[in-house]
Scaffold this motif. Structure first.
Motif, PDB file in Angstrom:
ATOM      1  N   ARG A 223      19.892  22.502  -7.355  1.00 54.03           N
ATOM      2  CA  ARG A 223      18.464  22.200  -7.248  1.00 54.03           C
ATOM      3  C   ARG A 223      17.638  23.049  -8.215  1.00 54.03           C
ATOM      4  O   ARG A 223      16.689  22.565  -8.827  1.00 54.03           O
ATOM      5  N   ALA A 224      17.992  24.310  -8.358  1.00 50.08           N
ATOM      6  CA  ALA A 224      17.237  25.190  -9.262  1.00 50.08           C
ATOM      7  C   ALA A 224      17.289  24.670 -10.694  1.00 50.08           C
ATOM      8  O   ALA A 224      16.311  24.782 -11.439  1.00 50.08           O
ATOM      9  N   THR A 225      18.401  24.087 -11.081  1.00 50.76           N
ATOM     10  CA  THR A 225      18.529  23.522 -12.428  1.00 50.76           C
ATOM     11  C   THR A 225      17.631  22.297 -12.573  1.00 50.76           C
ATOM     12  O   THR A 225      16.970  22.118 -13.600  1.00 50.76           O
ATOM     13  N   VAL A 226      17.580  21.455 -11.541  1.00 50.19           N
ATOM     14  CA  VAL A 226      16.693  20.282 -11.559  1.00 50.19           C
ATOM     15  C   VAL A 226      15.241  20.739 -11.659  1.00 50.19           C
ATOM     16  O   VAL A 226      14.462  20.196 -12.455  1.00 50.19           O
ATOM     17  N   GLU A 227      14.865  21.742 -10.897  1.00 45.13           N
ATOM     18  CA  GLU A 227      13.496  22.249 -10.936  1.00 45.13           C
ATOM     19  C   GLU A 227      13.146  22.790 -12.320  1.00 45.13           C
ATOM     20  O   GLU A 227      12.046  22.552 -12.831  1.00 45.13           O
ATOM     21  N   GLN A 228      14.078  23.500 -12.936  1.00 47.54           N
ATOM     22  CA  GLN A 228      13.843  24.043 -14.269  1.00 47.54           C
ATOM     23  C   GLN A 228      13.729  22.913 -15.297  1.00 47.54           C
ATOM     24  O   GLN A 228      12.874  22.960 -16.190  1.00 47.54           O
ATOM     25  N   ALA A 229      14.565  21.879 -15.173  1.00 53.42           N
ATOM     26  CA  ALA A 229      14.507  20.735 -16.085  1.00 53.42           C
ATOM     27  C   ALA A 229      13.167  20.009 -15.956  1.00 53.42           C
ATOM     28  O   ALA A 229      12.560  19.622 -16.961  1.00 53.42           O
TER      29      ALA A 229
ATOM     30  N   PHE B 281       8.183  11.306 -15.476  1.00 55.36           N
ATOM     31  CA  PHE B 281       7.615  10.035 -15.057  1.00 55.36           C
ATOM     32  C   PHE B 281       8.183   9.690 -13.688  1.00 55.36           C
ATOM     33  O   PHE B 281       9.402   9.564 -13.539  1.00 55.36           O
ATOM     34  N   GLY B 282       7.314   9.567 -12.695  1.00 59.94           N
ATOM     35  CA  GLY B 282       7.737   9.140 -11.364  1.00 59.94           C
ATOM     36  C   GLY B 282       7.273   7.718 -11.134  1.00 59.94           C
ATOM     37  O   GLY B 282       6.170   7.343 -11.524  1.00 59.94           O
ATOM     38  N   GLY B 283       8.136   6.919 -10.521  1.00 62.80           N
ATOM     39  CA  GLY B 283       7.787   5.551 -10.144  1.00 62.80           C
ATOM     40  C   GLY B 283       7.665   5.469  -8.631  1.00 62.80           C
ATOM     41  O   GLY B 283       8.568   5.929  -7.913  1.00 62.80           O
ATOM     42  N   TYR B 284       6.554   4.895  -8.139  1.00 60.42           N
ATOM     43  CA  TYR B 284       6.246   4.915  -6.714  1.00 60.42           C
ATOM     44  C   TYR B 284       5.943   3.520  -6.192  1.00 60.42           C
ATOM     45  O   TYR B 284       5.239   2.744  -6.832  1.00 60.42           O
ATOM     46  N   VAL B 285       6.468   3.233  -5.013  1.00 61.72           N
ATOM     47  CA  VAL B 285       6.171   1.997  -4.293  1.00 61.72           C
ATOM     48  C   VAL B 285       5.649   2.409  -2.918  1.00 61.72           C
ATOM     49  O   VAL B 285       6.323   3.169  -2.209  1.00 61.72           O
ATOM     50  N   ASP B 286       4.473   1.936  -2.579  1.00 62.03           N
ATOM     51  CA  ASP B 286       3.857   2.284  -1.295  1.00 62.03           C
ATOM     52  C   ASP B 286       3.843   3.792  -1.057  1.00 62.03           C
ATOM     53  O   ASP B 286       4.102   4.268   0.049  1.00 62.03           O
ATOM     54  N   GLY B 287       3.587   4.552  -2.121  1.00 63.43           N
ATOM     55  CA  GLY B 287       3.476   5.999  -2.000  1.00 63.43           C
ATOM     56  C   GLY B 287       4.789   6.757  -1.973  1.00 63.43           C
ATOM     57  O   GLY B 287       4.785   7.983  -1.938  1.00 63.43           O
ATOM     58  N   ARG B 288       5.906   6.053  -2.000  1.00 66.28           N
ATOM     59  CA  ARG B 288       7.231   6.710  -1.984  1.00 66.28           C
ATOM     60  C   ARG B 288       7.861   6.619  -3.363  1.00 66.28           C
ATOM     61  O   ARG B 288       7.829   5.560  -4.004  1.00 66.28           O
ATOM     62  N   GLN B 289       8.484   7.707  -3.804  1.00 65.18           N
ATOM     63  CA  GLN B 289       9.134   7.696  -5.113  1.00 65.18           C
ATOM     64  C   GLN B 289      10.422   6.891  -5.056  1.00 65.18           C
ATOM     65  O   GLN B 289      11.253   7.076  -4.163  1.00 65.18           O
TER      66      GLN B 289
ATOM     67  N   ASP C 181       3.032  17.087  -9.602  1.00 66.04           N
ATOM     68  CA  ASP C 181       2.765  17.398  -8.197  1.00 66.04           C
ATOM     69  C   ASP C 181       3.144  16.251  -7.263  1.00 66.04           C
ATOM     70  O   ASP C 181       3.322  16.462  -6.064  1.00 66.04           O
ATOM     71  N   GLU C 182       3.237  15.040  -7.784  1.00 72.51           N
ATOM     72  CA  GLU C 182       3.622  13.891  -6.966  1.00 72.51           C
ATOM     73  C   GLU C 182       5.126  13.738  -6.826  1.00 72.51           C
ATOM     74  O   GLU C 182       5.598  13.003  -5.962  1.00 72.51           O
ATOM     75  N   LEU C 183       5.898  14.382  -7.690  1.00 63.94           N
ATOM     76  CA  LEU C 183       7.351  14.193  -7.688  1.00 63.94           C
ATOM     77  C   LEU C 183       7.976  14.650  -6.375  1.00 63.94           C
ATOM     78  O   LEU C 183       7.624  15.701  -5.837  1.00 63.94           O
ATOM     79  N   ASP C 184       8.913  13.858  -5.893  1.00 64.70           N
ATOM     80  CA  ASP C 184       9.703  14.213  -4.719  1.00 64.70           C
ATOM     81  C   ASP C 184      10.963  14.903  -5.236  1.00 64.70           C
ATOM     82  O   ASP C 184      11.976  14.257  -5.502  1.00 64.70           O
ATOM     83  N   VAL C 185      10.874  16.204  -5.430  1.00 66.82           N
ATOM     84  CA  VAL C 185      11.958  16.967  -6.052  1.00 66.82           C
ATOM     85  C   VAL C 185      13.229  16.892  -5.211  1.00 66.82           C
ATOM     86  O   VAL C 185      14.336  16.831  -5.750  1.00 66.82           O
ATOM     87  N   GLU C 186      13.098  16.854  -3.906  1.00 62.31           N
ATOM     88  CA  GLU C 186      14.275  16.725  -3.035  1.00 62.31           C
ATOM     89  C   GLU C 186      14.992  15.412  -3.316  1.00 62.31           C
ATOM     90  O   GLU C 186      16.222  15.379  -3.437  1.00 62.31           O
ATOM     91  N   LEU C 187      14.266  14.315  -3.423  1.00 58.27           N
ATOM     92  CA  LEU C 187      14.855  13.012  -3.715  1.00 58.27           C
ATOM     93  C   LEU C 187      15.507  13.018  -5.101  1.00 58.27           C
ATOM     94  O   LEU C 187      16.635  12.539  -5.264  1.00 58.27           O
ATOM     95  N   ILE C 188      14.811  13.572  -6.089  1.00 60.57           N
ATOM     96  CA  ILE C 188      15.360  13.624  -7.446  1.00 60.57           C
ATOM     97  C   ILE C 188      16.651  14.429  -7.451  1.00 60.57           C
ATOM     98  O   ILE C 188      17.666  13.995  -8.003  1.00 60.57           O
ATOM     99  N   HIS C 189      16.621  15.594  -6.826  1.00 62.94           N
ATOM    100  CA  HIS C 189      17.827  16.423  -6.780  1.00 62.94           C
ATOM    101  C   HIS C 189      18.969  15.707  -6.062  1.00 62.94           C
ATOM    102  O   HIS C 189      20.101  15.686  -6.542  1.00 62.94           O
TER     103      HIS C 189
END
Length: 151
Positions: free
Chosen positions: A39-45, A52-60, A16-24
């Motif tokens: 994007r749909a392929t990234v979401e399915q993956a 694992f998301g890495g965050y600095v100051d709340g931003r991925q 739920d914390e992942l920034d899917v837009e940034l990842i895509h």
């Protein structure tokens, strides 16, 4: 679930914390291994992986995912740290979190593919396959950049 914190980098497996837009955006536009990925392929993956998301100051700023059955094998994929955050040890912290995750202990085979990060992964015990003649693959490197509907 937050699983590690490195001075500034917080690593979490909470999807739920992942920034899917940034990842895509990173995978589609910057990563050499997945240019043009939909994007749909990234979401399915993401849905089918331990992420694992890495965050600095709340931003991925970093991401990795593992495809696994949690018992016998794991495949590490889509590992990245955003360019402006590289050189700070975040990749090592992310990999330490991945390798230390309870679901990934005792796997018989843990594999990955890389063209440029051999030194990073070697530091976590990854080596070239001991019996490459036993490994096979079905690879379609242009799948994301071909025009839709064309084989």
């Amino acid at each position: 679930m937050t699983i590690a914190t490195n001075a500034v980098l917080r690593i979490s497996t909470d999807r739920d914390e992942l920034d899917v837009e940034l990842i895509h955006r990173f995978l589609a536009d910057e990563a050499y291994w997945s240019r043009g990925i939909p994007r749909a392929t990234v979401e399915q993956a993401i849905a089918g992986s331990l992420c694992f998301g890495g965050y600095v100051d709340g931003r991925q700023v970093a991401f990795a995912r593992v495809v696994t059955d949690g018992a016998t094998f794991g495949y590490l994929a889509d590992v990245f740290v955003l360019p402006e955050h590289r050189g700070r040890g975040y990749a090592k912290a992310l990999m330490a979190a991945v390798m230390g995750h309870p679901q990934l202990q005792g796997l018989r085979r843990f594999s990955l593919a890389t063209s440029d990060a051999h030194t990073l992964y070697a530091g976590f015990g990854f080596t070239a396959p001991s019996r490459p003649q036993n490994l096979m693959e079905k690879l379609d490197p242009d799948i994301y950049t071909r025009q839709p509907g064309r084989p």
